[in-house]
Design a protein around this motif. Structure first.
Motif, PDB file in Angstrom:
ATOM      1  N   ARG A 114       0.831  -1.206   0.000  1.00 56.20           N
ATOM      2  CA  ARG A 114       0.000   0.000   0.000  1.00 56.20           C
ATOM      3  C   ARG A 114       0.865   1.256   0.000  1.00 56.20           C
ATOM      4  O   ARG A 114       0.595   2.209  -0.746  1.00 56.20           O
ATOM      5  CB  ARG A 114      -0.921  -0.007   1.220  1.00 56.20           C
ATOM      6  CG  ARG A 114      -1.882   1.172   1.302  1.00 56.20           C
ATOM      7  CD  ARG A 114      -2.868   0.967   2.444  1.00 56.20           C
ATOM      8  NE  ARG A 114      -3.841   2.039   2.490  1.00 56.20           N
ATOM      9  CZ  ARG A 114      -3.700   3.140   3.234  1.00 56.20           C
ATOM     10  NH1 ARG A 114      -2.617   3.287   3.976  1.00 56.20           N
ATOM     11  NH2 ARG A 114      -4.634   4.067   3.243  1.00 56.20           N
ATOM     12  N   GLN A 115       1.921   1.261   0.815  1.00 52.23           N
ATOM     13  CA  GLN A 115       2.802   2.417   0.845  1.00 52.23           C
ATOM     14  C   GLN A 115       3.533   2.601  -0.485  1.00 52.23           C
ATOM     15  O   GLN A 115       3.797   3.724  -0.915  1.00 52.23           O
ATOM     16  CB  GLN A 115       3.809   2.271   1.983  1.00 52.23           C
ATOM     17  CG  GLN A 115       3.208   2.379   3.374  1.00 52.23           C
ATOM     18  CD  GLN A 115       2.570   3.732   3.622  1.00 52.23           C
ATOM     19  OE1 GLN A 115       3.052   4.757   3.161  1.00 52.23           O
ATOM     20  NE2 GLN A 115       1.461   3.738   4.346  1.00 52.23           N
ATOM     21  N   GLY A 116       3.871   1.471  -1.155  1.00 55.94           N
ATOM     22  CA  GLY A 116       4.504   1.579  -2.465  1.00 55.94           C
ATOM     23  C   GLY A 116       3.594   2.220  -3.495  1.00 55.94           C
ATOM     24  O   GLY A 116       4.025   3.072  -4.292  1.00 55.94           O
ATOM     25  N   ILE A 117       2.327   1.840  -3.496  1.00 56.12           N
ATOM     26  CA  ILE A 117       1.361   2.439  -4.420  1.00 56.12           C
ATOM     27  C   ILE A 117       1.176   3.926  -4.115  1.00 56.12           C
ATOM     28  O   ILE A 117       1.111   4.772  -5.021  1.00 56.12           O
ATOM     29  CB  ILE A 117       0.015   1.698  -4.344  1.00 56.12           C
ATOM     30  CG1 ILE A 117       0.164   0.264  -4.851  1.00 56.12           C
ATOM     31  CG2 ILE A 117      -1.058   2.431  -5.121  1.00 56.12           C
ATOM     32  CD1 ILE A 117       0.497   0.157  -6.316  1.00 56.12           C
ATOM     33  N   LEU A 118       1.112   4.281  -2.815  1.00 55.91           N
ATOM     34  CA  LEU A 118       0.961   5.687  -2.452  1.00 55.91           C
ATOM     35  C   LEU A 118       2.177   6.504  -2.877  1.00 55.91           C
ATOM     36  O   LEU A 118       2.045   7.650  -3.307  1.00 55.91           O
ATOM     37  CB  LEU A 118       0.745   5.808  -0.933  1.00 55.91           C
ATOM     38  CG  LEU A 118      -0.585   5.265  -0.407  1.00 55.91           C
ATOM     39  CD1 LEU A 118      -0.619   5.350   1.116  1.00 55.91           C
ATOM     40  CD2 LEU A 118      -1.760   6.021  -1.008  1.00 55.91           C
ATOM     41  N   SER A 119       3.356   5.909  -2.768  1.00 55.72           N
ATOM     42  CA  SER A 119       4.571   6.623  -3.174  1.00 55.72           C
ATOM     43  C   SER A 119       4.557   6.903  -4.665  1.00 55.72           C
ATOM     44  O   SER A 119       4.883   8.009  -5.114  1.00 55.72           O
ATOM     45  CB  SER A 119       5.814   5.801  -2.804  1.00 55.72           C
ATOM     46  OG  SER A 119       5.885   5.593  -1.411  1.00 55.72           O
ATOM     47  N   LEU A 120       4.184   5.902  -5.453  1.00 58.90           N
ATOM     48  CA  LEU A 120       4.120   6.094  -6.903  1.00 58.90           C
ATOM     49  C   LEU A 120       3.073   7.142  -7.269  1.00 58.90           C
ATOM     50  O   LEU A 120       3.292   7.962  -8.176  1.00 58.90           O
ATOM     51  CB  LEU A 120       3.810   4.771  -7.595  1.00 58.90           C
ATOM     52  CG  LEU A 120       4.933   3.733  -7.596  1.00 58.90           C
ATOM     53  CD1 LEU A 120       4.406   2.391  -8.080  1.00 58.90           C
ATOM     54  CD2 LEU A 120       6.083   4.192  -8.478  1.00 58.90           C
ATOM     55  N   SER A 121       1.931   7.144  -6.587  1.00 61.89           N
ATOM     56  CA  SER A 121       0.884   8.122  -6.901  1.00 61.89           C
ATOM     57  C   SER A 121       1.310   9.529  -6.509  1.00 61.89           C
ATOM     58  O   SER A 121       0.953  10.499  -7.184  1.00 61.89           O
ATOM     59  CB  SER A 121      -0.420   7.746  -6.200  1.00 61.89           C
ATOM     60  OG  SER A 121      -0.249   7.772  -4.787  1.00 61.89           O
ATOM     61  N   ASP A 122       2.077   9.667  -5.435  1.00 61.49           N
ATOM     62  CA  ASP A 122       2.551  11.003  -5.035  1.00 61.49           C
ATOM     63  C   ASP A 122       3.520  11.589  -6.050  1.00 61.49           C
ATOM     64  O   ASP A 122       3.654  12.810  -6.155  1.00 61.49           O
ATOM     65  CB  ASP A 122       3.240  10.925  -3.664  1.00 61.49           C
ATOM     66  CG  ASP A 122       2.244  10.723  -2.533  1.00 61.49           C
ATOM     67  OD1 ASP A 122       1.046  10.948  -2.758  1.00 61.49           O
ATOM     68  OD2 ASP A 122       2.680  10.328  -1.438  1.00 61.49           O
ATOM     69  N   GLY A 123       4.212  10.723  -6.806  1.00 61.26           N
ATOM     70  CA  GLY A 123       5.172  11.220  -7.776  1.00 61.26           C
ATOM     71  C   GLY A 123       4.536  11.884  -8.975  1.00 61.26           C
ATOM     72  O   GLY A 123       5.161  12.745  -9.611  1.00 61.26           O
ATOM     73  N   SER A 124       3.300  11.500  -9.317  1.00 56.57           N
ATOM     74  CA  SER A 124       2.576  12.009 -10.492  1.00 56.57           C
ATOM     75  C   SER A 124       3.474  11.967 -11.735  1.00 56.57           C
ATOM     76  O   SER A 124       4.225  11.030 -11.921  1.00 56.57           O
ATOM     77  CB  SER A 124       2.021  13.413 -10.221  1.00 56.57           C
ATOM     78  OG  SER A 124       3.084  14.325 -10.011  1.00 56.57           O
ATOM     79  N   MET A 125       3.446  12.967 -12.559  1.00 56.34           N
ATOM     80  CA  MET A 125       4.169  12.906 -13.833  1.00 56.34           C
ATOM     81  C   MET A 125       5.642  13.287 -13.698  1.00 56.34           C
ATOM     82  O   MET A 125       6.519  12.612 -14.231  1.00 56.34           O
ATOM     83  CB  MET A 125       3.498  13.829 -14.855  1.00 56.34           C
ATOM     84  CG  MET A 125       4.151  13.789 -16.244  1.00 56.34           C
ATOM     85  SD  MET A 125       4.096  12.156 -17.012  1.00 56.34           S
ATOM     86  CE  MET A 125       2.332  12.035 -17.335  1.00 56.34           C
TER      87      MET A 125
END
Length: 443
Positions: free
Chosen positions: A266-277
């Motif tokens: 879950r934290q990995g998915i949140l990290s990727l989403s925080d990066g955006s483009m």
């Protein structure tokens, strides 16, 4: 037609689109001798630089917490990368026939270390990751299964190609099957599911490129799958990874698991989403502040995506895709069956592991404990991966067209700077004659 000029029939090969001409020019550039070698070397160096940068960024917090400063993990990884680069340089210098002689010794060393790691007091790592899969020699930890992986590739490629040329049937794979089965058995005893997966990729690649019958290949893949399922069933925490994968794939995390089995995913998915483009900026990850476990190892791709965005993540994906494509090109360009098998197996062994790691960070496949080659922090993995890429680069230097190009046009600048010898073509029977002449004849 222009006024005053007769119509001229268009040539069949004339194309009004400029993209077609650009594609032809690019194709001619790619087919130029030495291109495979230079591109693979460039990709290796770029991925190594990206890996060191991300190890520094992702390990700053944990290194600072240990009281040794933010540079501790980076300096440790940098030293091991230097050792790996020396191994890559040494692998590029030798003649390809050296790998044939080295293969049996690598297998002997692999079996000795795989047995030694099972001895109480010798194998370490159980308190940290749950499996005693390392041997500690001073400050350095050695993972025998990494050595076994490259040993199977180097020795197995020679063993299979030699036997298949003599007797092209399933019995030619007998010795390799026994050796691979022994390595699998020792890894099962260790309980190292991630390395079992990495080694299985090498084994399946040798079967596939060796031309084994599809039915037998299906039996091998099915047997590996059953063995992996059995290992997962032996430990309850591994069984939870299937449920974690389902939740990550559907992005439907139960409240009870956000601090449990699915917390890391879950934290990995949140990290990727925080990066955006475009990302938060290099060094600006928030997940590495004790939110994301194994931020510098298994889930370093999530930190990379958070700091460099989807553009940075796609750059790494494209680099590994380029490594795959040019590695297979090197294999197809070989005239020696052994080098063809070796180049293809090394390429598949590295890139499949890389894509699997990135896939389980994205939640596309179940999570295992394998690292992202050249990017994640890891001692034995960095040294073995760079040495393996040295073997692949050696194969690229010994493409027939590249040998001819270097003999007539000279070696590239980087070869001259690092004192790499000019590659020589293999002559059938020459090495055997030289070994025979060196021994006195006895009657």
């Amino acid at each position: 037609a222009r006024p005053g000029r007769p119509d001229q029939p268009r040539r069949p090969d004339a194309d009004p689109s400029p993209w077609r001409g650009l594609a032809r020019k690019l194709g001619r550039l790619i087919d130029t001798p030495q291109t495979d070698y230079k591109v693979l070397l460039g990709i290796t160096l770029v991925l190594t630089a990206v890996g060191l940068t991300m190890v520094l960024s992702s390990s700053m917090v944990t290194s600072l917490e240990g009281g040794a400063g933010v540079w501790q993990e980076f300096i440790k990884q940098g030293r091991l990368v230097v050792v790996g680069l020396v191994g890559m340089w040494a692998a590029m210098r030798v003649r390809p026939s050296f790998f044939r002689r080295l293969g049996p010794w690598l297998m002997v060393l692999s079996f000795v270390l795989l047995v030694a790691v099972l001895i109480p007091g010798v194998g370490v790592g159980g308190e940290e990751v749950g499996t005693n899969a390392w041997i500690r020699i001073g400050p350095v930890g050695i993972q025998p299964s990494e050595i076994a992986k490259i040993g199977l590739a180097v020795w197995g490629s020679n063993e299979v190609t030699r036997r298949v040329r003599a007797t092209p049937n399933a019995r030619s794979f007998g010795p390799f099957t026994l050796a691979a089965g022994a390595v699998f058995a020792l890894c099962v005893i260790q309980g190292d599911l991630g390395m079992m997966m990495a080694i299985s990729v090498v084994v399946v690649a040798i079967y596939y490129f060796g031309g084994v019958d599809r039915r037998l290949l299906g039996v091998v893949v099915g047997g590996i799958a059953v063995l992996g399922a059995a290992v997962i069933g032996l430990a309850s925490y591994r069984g939870k990874r299937i449920e974690t994968w389902r939740e990550t794939l559907t992005l439907n995390f139960h409240e009870g698991t956000t601090q449990g089995a699915a917390y890391q995913s879950r934290q990995g998915i949140l990290s990727l989403s925080d990066g955006s483009m475009f990302g938060q900026g290099l060094g600006q990850s928030r997940a590495k502040w004790f939110y994301l476990p194994e931020a510098k190892n298994d889930f370093i791709f999530a930190v990379l995506g958070e700091e460099l965005g989807w553009l940075g993540a796609l750059l790494v994906v494209f680099l590994f895709a380029g490594l795959t494509w040019f590695g297979i090109r090197v294999a197809l360009a070989q005239s020696d069956p052994y080098l063809r098998m070796l180049a293809a197996t090394v390429t598949v062994g590295i890139t499949v592991q890389a894509f699997y790691n990135m896939s389980y960070v994205l939640g596309l496949v179940p999570m295992t404990g394998i690292q992202l080659p050249l990017i994640s922090a890891g001692g034995t993995s960095a040294v073995i991966t760079l040495s393996s890429l040295g073997i692949l680069l050696n194969c690229a230097r010994h493409e027939p067209a590249t040998i001819s190009s270097m003999q007539h046009e000279g070696r590239p600048l980087i070869d001259r700077l690092f004192l790499l010898p000019e590659p020589r073509p293999a002559e059938p029977g020459r090495e055997r004659r030289e070994r025979t002449r060196a021994r006195p004849a006895q009657y």
